[in-house]
Motif scaffolding. Structure first.
Motif, PDB file in Angstrom:
ATOM      1  N   MET A 112      21.756 -21.762 -33.514  1.00  0.00           N
ATOM      2  CA  MET A 112      22.390 -21.195 -34.762  1.00  0.00           C
ATOM      3  C   MET A 112      23.788 -21.682 -35.039  1.00  0.00           C
ATOM      4  O   MET A 112      24.225 -21.749 -36.386  1.00  0.00           O
ATOM      5  CB  MET A 112      22.596 -19.728 -33.913  1.00  0.00           C
ATOM      6  CG  MET A 112      21.317 -18.867 -34.394  1.00  0.00           C
ATOM      7  SD  MET A 112      21.803 -16.951 -34.084  1.00  0.00           S
ATOM      8  CE  MET A 112      20.109 -16.388 -34.446  1.00  0.00           C
ATOM      9  N   GLN A 163      19.685 -20.323 -28.238  1.00  0.00           N
ATOM     10  CA  GLN A 163      19.539 -19.895 -29.368  1.00  0.00           C
ATOM     11  C   GLN A 163      20.700 -19.873 -30.184  1.00  0.00           C
ATOM     12  O   GLN A 163      20.942 -20.100 -31.381  1.00  0.00           O
ATOM     13  CB  GLN A 163      18.869 -18.456 -29.353  1.00  0.00           C
ATOM     14  CG  GLN A 163      18.414 -17.753 -30.630  1.00  0.00           C
ATOM     15  CD  GLN A 163      18.675 -16.370 -30.966  1.00  0.00           C
ATOM     16  OE1 GLN A 163      19.554 -15.805 -30.400  1.00  0.00           O
ATOM     17  NE2 GLN A 163      17.878 -15.723 -31.757  1.00  0.00           N
ATOM     18  N   ASP A 187      15.629 -14.375 -34.125  1.00  0.00           N
ATOM     19  CA  ASP A 187      16.093 -13.863 -35.122  1.00  0.00           C
ATOM     20  C   ASP A 187      15.679 -14.528 -36.331  1.00  0.00           C
ATOM     21  O   ASP A 187      15.296 -15.588 -36.246  1.00  0.00           O
ATOM     22  CB  ASP A 187      17.928 -14.067 -35.151  1.00  0.00           C
ATOM     23  CG  ASP A 187      18.606 -13.265 -34.145  1.00  0.00           C
ATOM     24  OD1 ASP A 187      17.892 -12.538 -33.244  1.00  0.00           O
ATOM     25  OD2 ASP A 187      19.784 -12.925 -34.510  1.00  0.00           O
ATOM     26  N   SER A 195      22.214 -15.152 -39.511  1.00  0.00           N
ATOM     27  CA  SER A 195      21.281 -14.199 -39.006  1.00  0.00           C
ATOM     28  C   SER A 195      21.250 -13.003 -39.945  1.00  0.00           C
ATOM     29  O   SER A 195      22.278 -12.364 -40.245  1.00  0.00           O
ATOM     30  CB  SER A 195      21.395 -13.897 -37.452  1.00  0.00           C
ATOM     31  OG  SER A 195      20.531 -13.175 -37.149  1.00  0.00           O
ATOM     32  N   TYR A 197      24.399 -21.212 -40.888  1.00  0.00           N
ATOM     33  CA  TYR A 197      23.149 -20.096 -40.869  1.00  0.00           C
ATOM     34  C   TYR A 197      23.812 -18.875 -40.520  1.00  0.00           C
ATOM     35  O   TYR A 197      24.834 -18.587 -39.806  1.00  0.00           O
ATOM     36  CB  TYR A 197      22.527 -20.603 -39.440  1.00  0.00           C
ATOM     37  CG  TYR A 197      21.309 -19.512 -39.236  1.00  0.00           C
ATOM     38  CD1 TYR A 197      19.869 -20.143 -39.729  1.00  0.00           C
ATOM     39  CD2 TYR A 197      21.183 -18.690 -38.323  1.00  0.00           C
ATOM     40  CE1 TYR A 197      18.891 -19.200 -39.604  1.00  0.00           C
ATOM     41  CE2 TYR A 197      20.118 -17.927 -37.938  1.00  0.00           C
ATOM     42  CZ  TYR A 197      19.150 -18.308 -38.559  1.00  0.00           C
ATOM     43  OH  TYR A 197      17.747 -17.463 -38.285  1.00  0.00           O
ATOM     44  N   ILE A 237      15.078 -18.608 -35.724  1.00  0.00           N
ATOM     45  CA  ILE A 237      15.350 -19.291 -34.210  1.00  0.00           C
ATOM     46  C   ILE A 237      15.065 -18.526 -33.188  1.00  0.00           C
ATOM     47  O   ILE A 237      15.439 -17.577 -32.972  1.00  0.00           O
ATOM     48  CB  ILE A 237      17.020 -19.579 -34.485  1.00  0.00           C
ATOM     49  CG1 ILE A 237      17.389 -20.318 -36.031  1.00  0.00           C
ATOM     50  CG2 ILE A 237      17.279 -20.499 -33.177  1.00  0.00           C
ATOM     51  CD1 ILE A 237      18.337 -20.759 -35.723  1.00  0.00           C
TER      52      ILE A 237
END
Ligand code: GLY
Ligand code: MN
Ligand code: MN
Length: 360
Positions: free
Chosen positions: A256, A252, A335, A346, A344, A319
């Protein structure tokens, strides 16, 4: 008015009938869900029945959508009002949302509007919703923050003997208490062997020592959805659980950190998928890496192996890699965030390191 003219140009139509409740809301500003919007002759009209007339008038105006609200009733049937406007605007070809219409609705419209050619507009209307406005981003951020608040309130309550249904109920109660107007999907609370099913339905199974517990939950705030997943261990995690958890977390974080505007969705999916494959769990990650979110929980574009859409700033993506091992259990970490100029961001702030609820 939201670039509907562009959509009629792309689809080579003279007007569009909007029936999907989410597109209806996006385009007209009307929140009631039940209505039909017609855009033709560069003027949009929202047709509603008497239950919604007042709200439709107020909300279309407040949104500055350019649509006017008109009531249909026994004296002024919907079919007559629509036909009148189509004739007035010299419409020959009328676009309709084939992706959101049932066969029987289509048959009925075809009969009602037999003087016009009906043409499918595929996904073109939904595509208008891909890049979020600053106000939409504010609402999505708030929706995800409500999820954070709910999770922080629920984690201390988790203990051996609590059922999955109770976990789901607590999450839903806490989201409502923190300002949610509803859920964005049915809450998932899956423990032990159930956690190997990505979309398990919460049951009366009790949490047991050593269980993985996956909680996937989301709410709606002023119409906008959130989506978040966290997995914890009830008691102590064993080495295999730690390895699986950390592999999912690394996948993840890698996706990200490496996501940049200009990349294709499928290439972001590949970053996480390759990481999981290299760790030997490739066959246990069956779903896509993520999806967009907005007024609806699963919007496009999606981070998966097939979607070649190029990511742009202002697009929302979840994601959410996972590893699900039948007969053992599973982990998903999810997230929701936004594609920015740099990469990106979150919206979720809940911790992601493995939580072992050792007090039990
Ligand atoms: N809970 C639905 C999803 O994560 O996509
Ligand atoms: Mn989810
Ligand atoms: Mn999701």
């Amino acid at each position: 008015m939201i670039s509907l003219k562009k959509t009629t140009d792309i689809t080579d139509t003279d007007g569009i009938l909007v029936t999907d409740p989410y597109n209806l809301r996006y385009i007209t500003g009307f929140r009631g869900g039940e209505g039909i919007a017609l855009y033709s002759g560069e003027q949009g009209v929202l047709f509603v029945d008497s239950r919604y007339t007042e709200a439709a008038m107020r909300e279309t105006k407040a949104a500055g959508s350019g649509f006017i609200a008109v009531e249909f009733n026994r004296e002024h049937p919907l079919k007559d009002l629509i036909t009148e406007k189509l004739k007035e605007d010299d419409v020959k070809t009328l676009g309709f949302e084939d992706r959101f219409m049932t066969c029987s609705e289509y048959v009925s419209w075809k009969e009602k509007l037999s003087d016009f050619i009906l043409k499918p507009v595929e996904d073109h209307l939904t595509e208008l919703r891909r890049i979020k406005t600053p106000e939409e981003l504010r609402l999505l951020r708030k929706a995800e923050a409500i999820g954070d608040t709910a999770l922080a309130a629920v984690v201390p309550l988790l203990k051996v003997g609590m059922t999955e249904l109770e976990v789901a109920a607590e999450l839903e109660y806490q989201m409502k208490k923190a300002g949610a107007e509803g859920l964005s999907f049915d809450t998932i609370a899956a423990s032990g062997l159930h956690s190997a099913m990505p979309h398990a339905i919460p049951s009366d199974k009790k949490l047991e020592e050593g269980d993985f517990l996956t909680m996937d939950f989301g709410c709606r705030y002023q119409g906008y959805c959130s989506d978040m997943t966290r997995t914890v261990v009830i008691g102590h995690a064993n080495e295999k659980q730690k390895k699986i958890y950390n592999t999912v977390l690394e996948a993840q974080l890698k996706a990200m950190n490496e996501l940049k505007p200009g990349m294709r969705c499928c290439d972001v999916d590949k970053i996480a998928r390759d990481h999981i494959e290299e760790a030997g769990y490739g066959s246990f990650f069956g779903h896509g890496l993520g999806h967009s979110v907005g007024l609806y929980i699963h919007e496009s574009p999606a981070l998966n192996t097939r979607d070649e859409t190029v990511l742009e700033p202002g697009m929302i993506e979840t994601i959410e890699p996972g590893i699900y091992i039948p007969g053992f259990g599973g982990v998903r970490i999810e997230d929701m965030g936004v594609v920015t100029e740099e990469g990106y961001e979150s919206f979720a702030s809940s911790p992601k390191e493995l939580i072992e609820l050792k007090s039990t």
